[in-house]
Design a protein around this motif. Sequence first.
Motif, PDB file in Angstrom:
ATOM      1  N   ALA A 181     -51.480   0.440  32.191  1.00 53.02           N
ATOM      2  CA  ALA A 181     -50.001   0.378  32.257  1.00 53.02           C
ATOM      3  C   ALA A 181     -49.326  -0.041  30.796  1.00 53.02           C
ATOM      4  O   ALA A 181     -49.884  -0.372  29.795  1.00 53.02           O
ATOM      5  N   ILE A 182     -47.897   0.327  30.785  1.00 53.39           N
ATOM      6  CA  ILE A 182     -47.268   0.033  29.653  1.00 53.39           C
ATOM      7  C   ILE A 182     -46.166  -0.977  29.974  1.00 53.39           C
ATOM      8  O   ILE A 182     -45.538  -0.937  31.068  1.00 53.39           O
ATOM      9  N   ALA A 183     -45.965  -2.217  29.151  1.00 53.83           N
ATOM     10  CA  ALA A 183     -45.253  -3.185  29.553  1.00 53.83           C
ATOM     11  C   ALA A 183     -44.256  -3.089  28.352  1.00 53.83           C
ATOM     12  O   ALA A 183     -44.252  -3.821  27.200  1.00 53.83           O
ATOM     13  N   PRO A 184     -42.688  -2.413  28.694  1.00 54.37           N
ATOM     14  CA  PRO A 184     -41.869  -2.338  27.515  1.00 54.37           C
ATOM     15  C   PRO A 184     -41.193  -3.557  27.587  1.00 54.37           C
ATOM     16  O   PRO A 184     -40.912  -4.520  28.655  1.00 54.37           O
ATOM     17  N   GLY A 185     -40.546  -4.166  26.423  1.00 56.93           N
ATOM     18  CA  GLY A 185     -39.627  -5.105  26.475  1.00 56.93           C
ATOM     19  C   GLY A 185     -38.264  -4.425  26.655  1.00 56.93           C
ATOM     20  O   GLY A 185     -38.084  -3.951  27.553  1.00 56.93           O
ATOM     21  N   PHE A 186     -37.325  -5.055  25.912  1.00 55.68           N
ATOM     22  CA  PHE A 186     -35.927  -4.549  25.969  1.00 55.68           C
ATOM     23  C   PHE A 186     -35.436  -2.964  25.310  1.00 55.68           C
ATOM     24  O   PHE A 186     -36.020  -3.041  23.953  1.00 55.68           O
ATOM     25  N   ILE A 187     -35.376  -2.153  26.014  1.00 51.27           N
ATOM     26  CA  ILE A 187     -35.332  -0.663  25.511  1.00 51.27           C
ATOM     27  C   ILE A 187     -33.912  -0.368  25.604  1.00 51.27           C
ATOM     28  O   ILE A 187     -33.502  -0.441  26.930  1.00 51.27           O
ATOM     29  N   SER A 188     -33.395   0.400  24.695  1.00 53.55           N
ATOM     30  CA  SER A 188     -31.874   0.833  25.106  1.00 53.55           C
ATOM     31  C   SER A 188     -32.023   2.242  25.702  1.00 53.55           C
ATOM     32  O   SER A 188     -32.354   3.313  25.269  1.00 53.55           O
ATOM     33  N   THR A 189     -31.555   1.869  27.094  1.00 53.76           N
ATOM     34  CA  THR A 189     -31.282   3.117  27.948  1.00 53.76           C
ATOM     35  C   THR A 189     -30.200   2.747  28.911  1.00 53.76           C
ATOM     36  O   THR A 189     -29.741   1.523  28.815  1.00 53.76           O
ATOM     37  N   ASP A 190     -29.884   3.569  29.812  1.00 49.32           N
ATOM     38  CA  ASP A 190     -28.920   3.046  30.859  1.00 49.32           C
ATOM     39  C   ASP A 190     -29.128   1.928  31.772  1.00 49.32           C
ATOM     40  O   ASP A 190     -28.240   1.177  32.109  1.00 49.32           O
ATOM     41  N   MET A 191     -30.440   1.456  31.802  1.00 52.58           N
ATOM     42  CA  MET A 191     -30.995   0.359  32.546  1.00 52.58           C
ATOM     43  C   MET A 191     -30.359  -0.913  31.936  1.00 52.58           C
ATOM     44  O   MET A 191     -30.062  -1.922  32.435  1.00 52.58           O
ATOM     45  N   THR A 192     -30.531  -0.703  30.616  1.00 44.88           N
ATOM     46  CA  THR A 192     -30.017  -2.159  29.698  1.00 44.88           C
ATOM     47  C   THR A 192     -28.548  -2.001  29.331  1.00 44.88           C
ATOM     48  O   THR A 192     -28.039  -2.775  28.491  1.00 44.88           O
ATOM     49  N   ALA A 193     -28.139  -0.779  29.428  1.00 41.54           N
ATOM     50  CA  ALA A 193     -26.778  -0.789  28.991  1.00 41.54           C
ATOM     51  C   ALA A 193     -25.613  -1.420  29.481  1.00 41.54           C
ATOM     52  O   ALA A 193     -24.580  -1.882  28.572  1.00 41.54           O
ATOM     53  N   GLY A 194     -25.759  -2.055  30.596  1.00 43.25           N
ATOM     54  CA  GLY A 194     -24.858  -2.657  31.488  1.00 43.25           C
ATOM     55  C   GLY A 194     -24.649  -4.316  31.139  1.00 43.25           C
ATOM     56  O   GLY A 194     -24.036  -5.036  31.436  1.00 43.25           O
ATOM     57  N   LEU A 195     -25.844  -4.493  30.384  1.00 47.12           N
ATOM     58  CA  LEU A 195     -26.002  -5.863  29.685  1.00 47.12           C
ATOM     59  C   LEU A 195     -24.783  -6.475  28.596  1.00 47.12           C
ATOM     60  O   LEU A 195     -24.388  -5.417  27.919  1.00 47.12           O
ATOM     61  N   ASP A 197     -22.722  -8.113  25.998  1.00 48.75           N
ATOM     62  CA  ASP A 197     -23.124  -8.324  24.273  1.00 48.75           C
ATOM     63  C   ASP A 197     -23.933  -9.521  24.102  1.00 48.75           C
ATOM     64  O   ASP A 197     -24.895  -9.593  23.605  1.00 48.75           O
ATOM     65  N   LYS A 198     -23.494 -10.598  24.989  1.00 43.07           N
ATOM     66  CA  LYS A 198     -24.050 -11.979  24.770  1.00 43.07           C
ATOM     67  C   LYS A 198     -25.507 -11.986  25.050  1.00 43.07           C
ATOM     68  O   LYS A 198     -26.303 -12.476  24.697  1.00 43.07           O
ATOM     69  N   VAL A 199     -25.724 -11.340  26.263  1.00 44.00           N
ATOM     70  CA  VAL A 199     -27.198 -11.245  27.045  1.00 44.00           C
ATOM     71  C   VAL A 199     -27.991 -10.412  25.956  1.00 44.00           C
ATOM     72  O   VAL A 199     -29.003 -10.758  25.500  1.00 44.00           O
ATOM     73  N   LYS A 200     -27.269  -9.510  25.515  1.00 46.14           N
ATOM     74  CA  LYS A 200     -28.045  -8.479  24.341  1.00 46.14           C
ATOM     75  C   LYS A 200     -28.499  -9.135  23.098  1.00 46.14           C
ATOM     76  O   LYS A 200     -29.668  -9.225  22.694  1.00 46.14           O
ATOM     77  N   GLU A 201     -27.388 -10.044  22.667  1.00 48.21           N
ATOM     78  CA  GLU A 201     -27.786 -10.948  21.377  1.00 48.21           C
ATOM     79  C   GLU A 201     -28.860 -11.873  21.710  1.00 48.21           C
ATOM     80  O   GLU A 201     -29.893 -12.028  20.859  1.00 48.21           O
ATOM     81  N   ALA A 202     -28.906 -12.667  22.944  1.00 50.38           N
ATOM     82  CA  ALA A 202     -29.810 -13.544  23.255  1.00 50.38           C
ATOM     83  C   ALA A 202     -31.084 -12.909  23.516  1.00 50.38           C
ATOM     84  O   ALA A 202     -32.127 -13.539  23.026  1.00 50.38           O
ATOM     85  N   ALA A 203     -31.223 -11.864  24.032  1.00 53.69           N
ATOM     86  CA  ALA A 203     -32.438 -10.885  24.145  1.00 53.69           C
ATOM     87  C   ALA A 203     -32.857 -10.762  22.943  1.00 53.69           C
ATOM     88  O   ALA A 203     -34.314 -11.057  22.390  1.00 53.69           O
ATOM     89  N   ALA A 204     -32.149 -10.187  21.867  1.00 47.23           N
ATOM     90  CA  ALA A 204     -32.753  -9.674  20.554  1.00 47.23           C
ATOM     91  C   ALA A 204     -33.441 -10.865  19.647  1.00 47.23           C
ATOM     92  O   ALA A 204     -34.148 -10.586  19.051  1.00 47.23           O
TER      93      ALA A 204
END
Length: 246
Positions: A181-195, A197-204
């Motif tokens: 298995a591969i366990a990706p973290g946060f990857i920039s795709t359509d799946m994460t595009a909807g997050l 900016d606040k959530v993205k900053e907290a994630a980063a």
Amino acid sequence: MLKGKIALVTGASRGIGSEIAKKLAAQGAAVIINFNGSRDRAEEVKKEIESFGGAASLYQWDVSNYKACEASMQSIIKEYGQLDILVNNAGITRDGLLMKMSEEDFDSVISTNLKGAFHTIRFASRQMIRQKSGRIINISSVVGVAGNAGQANYAAAKAGLIGLTKTTAKELASRGITVNAIAPGFISTDMTAGLSDKVKEAAAAQIPLGMFGRPEDVAAAAVFLASDDAGYITGQVLHVDGGMVM
Ligand code: NAD
């Protein structure tokens, strides 16, 4: 490196799946692009692969549908006569806090993200057992390892994929088949595009390497696990997450 190999990638019309399909094709594998709704985008991936001299074909089915998967896998085996690499990438999110999550949202995520992989593995492994070789790669998630508020359905499916990976690795090892298995973290795709900016900053801020990953980062790990070089690796979860979970 993968010349003569036949690879199937589910949900390969965009994002991580399309990148995995392209990288496998660039290494010489003939790639079967599974897609569900988005034929146009799947066609674009096929064209891109062909533009650099790679081989690709399209197969449409909904991975959550057992009968559709059985029929498609049978025609793939009939068409190609072999199947060497299976990447279970198709996935969806239906986020919400547990107390508000509908049964439908829970079931649809489990059906696509977990049962979908069971379906393809069930039919692909038959052929791989006959060949006495094969590579199965399941795209899980950091969330399946660590959990995430608002993603009970997704985390359960992705944790389930890890259990499925380890069990099938044990069952199929004696047949020359590896399952990882591969366990990706946060990857920039359509799946994460909807997050937001606040959530993205907290994630980063939670990522030691300080940024989201790219689909190419996950694809590179998939190509490695599909290669002969990874022949002594099975039942493992490879984290591609910038150090989020150690
Ligand atoms: P995405 O939404 O861009 O791509 C998902 C793909 O799966 C799409 O092509 C979609 O059409 C396909 N798909 C969905 N349901 C399907 C079905 N029933 N049958 C066939 N295909 C179906 O998302 P992505 O970010 O590229 O995600 C790819 C995989 O990586 C998913 O399994 C996802 O859970 C996992 N993942 C993504 C991230 C991330 O941060 N983007 C992190 C960890 C894991």
